[in-house]
Design a protein around this motif. Structure first.
Motif, PDB file in Angstrom:
ATOM      1  N   LEU A  82       0.827  -1.349   0.026  1.00  0.00           N
ATOM      2  CA  LEU A  82      -0.147   0.062   0.091  1.00  0.00           C
ATOM      3  C   LEU A  82       0.769   1.286  -0.109  1.00  0.00           C
ATOM      4  O   LEU A  82       0.514   2.217  -0.782  1.00  0.00           O
ATOM      5  N   LEU A  83       1.979   1.234   0.619  1.00  0.00           N
ATOM      6  CA  LEU A  83       2.797   2.564   0.732  1.00  0.00           C
ATOM      7  C   LEU A  83       3.494   2.556  -0.678  1.00  0.00           C
ATOM      8  O   LEU A  83       3.726   3.643  -1.393  1.00  0.00           O
ATOM      9  N   ASP A  84       3.813   1.324  -1.174  1.00  0.00           N
ATOM     10  CA  ASP A  84       4.412   1.503  -2.444  1.00  0.00           C
ATOM     11  C   ASP A  84       3.352   2.147  -3.711  1.00  0.00           C
ATOM     12  O   ASP A  84       3.845   2.686  -4.650  1.00  0.00           O
ATOM     13  N   LYS A  85       1.999   1.888  -3.451  1.00  0.00           N
ATOM     14  CA  LYS A  85       1.016   2.441  -4.242  1.00  0.00           C
ATOM     15  C   LYS A  85       0.794   3.904  -4.072  1.00  0.00           C
ATOM     16  O   LYS A  85      -0.134   4.446  -4.521  1.00  0.00           O
ATOM     17  N   GLY A  86       1.388   4.308  -3.025  1.00  0.00           N
ATOM     18  CA  GLY A  86       1.220   5.968  -2.870  1.00  0.00           C
ATOM     19  C   GLY A  86       0.306   6.313  -1.693  1.00  0.00           C
ATOM     20  O   GLY A  86      -0.187   7.458  -1.541  1.00  0.00           O
ATOM     21  N   LEU A  87      -0.061   5.245  -0.576  1.00  0.00           N
ATOM     22  CA  LEU A  87      -0.832   5.539   0.412  1.00  0.00           C
ATOM     23  C   LEU A  87      -0.307   6.840   1.146  1.00  0.00           C
ATOM     24  O   LEU A  87      -1.224   7.700   1.760  1.00  0.00           O
ATOM     25  N   TRP A  88       0.926   6.939   1.138  1.00  0.00           N
ATOM     26  CA  TRP A  88       1.454   7.979   2.281  1.00  0.00           C
ATOM     27  C   TRP A  88       1.598   9.417   1.592  1.00  0.00           C
ATOM     28  O   TRP A  88       2.212   9.286   0.297  1.00  0.00           O
ATOM     29  N   ASN A  89       1.379  10.181   2.207  1.00  0.00           N
ATOM     30  CA  ASN A  89       1.761  11.748   1.666  1.00  0.00           C
ATOM     31  C   ASN A  89       2.128  12.703   2.610  1.00  0.00           C
ATOM     32  O   ASN A  89       1.818  13.048   3.760  1.00  0.00           O
TER      33      ASN A  89
END
Length: 447
Positions: A199-206
């Protein structure tokens, strides 16, 4: 009258929620007030209700108070002597960068078996920051690994209070809880880490919205205590009680008559006492006698409130049992469907709702297990699967009314949304995997 008892249960839960959320009373007081209402409204009588509250508290504490106390002392000594830090740094040093995140999560899992979640996080956050820099991964990856590993162990693996109480409340062998809780918790944590990293790899984090931009820790040379225990010596207090308990469980399964010495040594109180004594011996190289005594005192301060809340949960459970509500609930579930899967899903949802409302995983799991105590026998499943369902539900929805949320969020330099994406989501993924394993387990190994 049967229907009214369910009404009294709903009202007693409302009283517990109101006194905790609005009046800001301690959960232990709230649980006793809810128990008083439930007992008197259900017709048990004031005197009988008071006696039942005391008996319920005492019965649960008889089973878990000393083991929990010894376990907390063990963990505090391990932390203060530097043994916990040795375990953490060694686990990371012996792992390649490719698996460093999983090594950090496994380390958090291992440390949270004897040590409370908050303490584990405080010990590991500087290491998480260092690992993040070393492998060039953003901090959410390392913090997420820690949250998932520590949360899984703290919730599912004895001798932490919740799974320890599970065996007592649902009346099954603690060794079974050790085996099932530890194995399923470990596998669920590994899978949850994998999903979380994807999920982090997919851009979850901003970073702009999820991080405060304030550095919580500055890089500095790690301090080393004189006489710090080695990695192997640090593991002994953790593994010794588990091995002793499992020896008793295995021998009980394969032998008709267990030698008395095995029965004594594998008892949870004796096993945790031996673990605590080994922690004292190993810590003496790094700590003076006074420092060991101070360490034990600090440990008991932190576990006192946990035991009080857990015992009050036992009181509530005793009242529910005395009214016959648990048996009625079991019959109701059985009349709707004899499927153990439905029973597990109901338990999971109830525990999750308690966790959302109260913030306390201890109150959520203890209360749900006492409500569902009669269900496993009614639907034909081993109670360990009900324990996993209740514990998983209590892990699933920690948020802003949970102290662990703020420890994880603030020490990591995250905003509230960052905390929800790391602490709340990480634990929720773990809870779902553990629940899936409980469903599979009850279908494959019903009794």
């Amino acid at each position: 009258m049967d229907a009214m008892i369910f009404v009294w249960l709903i009202l007693s839960i409302a009283i517990i929620l109101f006194t905790i959320l609005k009046l800001k009373l301690n959960p232990a007081i709230a649980l006793v007030l809810g128990s008083l209402f439930m007992g008197i409204a259900s017709g048990l009588g004031a005197e009988n209700t008071i006696n039942t509250i005391g008996t319920g508290f005492g019965d649960l504490m008889t089973g878990i108070a000393l083991p929990v106390g010894f376990g907390v002392i063990l963990g505090q000594l391990l932390s203060d002597s530097g043994g916990a830090k040795v375990i953490a740094t060694t686990m990371i040093e012996k792992t390649s960068e490719k698996y460093a995140l999983y090594a950090l999560g496994i380390t958090a899992f291992l440390l949270s078996v004897p040590v409370f979640y908050d303490v584990t996080f405080v010990i590991l956050i500087p290491l998480a920051i260092a690992v993040s820099r070393q492998i060039s991964k953003p901090l959410p990856y390392t913090v997420g690994a820690m949250v998932i590993g520590a949360g899984a162990a703290h919730t599912l693996a004895p001798p932490t209070p919740n799974p320890l109480a599970a065996a007592e409340i649902l009346h099954f062998d603690l060794g079974i809880m050790v085996i099932v809780g530890t194995i399923l918790g470990f596998i669920a944590a590994i899978l949850a880490m994998k999903v979380f990293f994807l999920l982090l790899d997919k851009g979850l984090w901003n970073p702009e919205k999820d991080e405060t931009g304030v550095a919580v820790y500055e890089e500095h040379a790690a301090s080393q205590k004189k006489g710090e225990p080695s990695f192997i010596m640090s593991l002994i207090p953790i593994l010794l009680p588990v091995i002793l308990i499992l020896i008793g469980t295995v021998m009980d399964a394969v032998m008709d008559d267990i030698p008395e010495i095995v029965t004594v040594l594998s008892n949870k109180t004796t096993a945790l006492l031996i673990g605590a004594l080994s922690a004292y011996i190993i810590s003496r190289a790094a700590l003076t006698k006074d420092e060991c005594e101070q360490s034990a005192t600090e440990a008991l301060k932190s576990c006192g409130i946990v035991l009080l809340i857990t015992g009050a949960g036992g009181s509530f459970g005793a009242i529910i049992s005395a009214t016959g509500l648990a048996d009625m609930l079991a019959e109701t579930i059985q009349s709707i469907s004899a499927s153990p899967v439905l029973a597990l899903l109901i338990a999971f949802v109830i525990a999750a709702l308690f966790r959302v409302a109260l913030g306390s995983g201890t109150v959520a799991s203890i209360t749900t297990m006492t409500i569902m105590a009669s269900v496993p026998a009614a639907v034909g499943m081993h109670p360990v699967w009900m324990a996993i369902a209740c514990l998983s539900g209590s892990l699933s929805c920690g948020h802003v009314n949970d102290s662990g949320f703020w420890v994880s969020t603030n020490l990591s330099g995250f905003t509230i949304t960052g905390g929800l994406k790391s602490y709340t989501l990480g634990n929720a993924i773990t809870a779902v995997f553990a629940m899936i394993f409980a469903i599979i387990g009850c279908l494959v190994i019903p009794l």
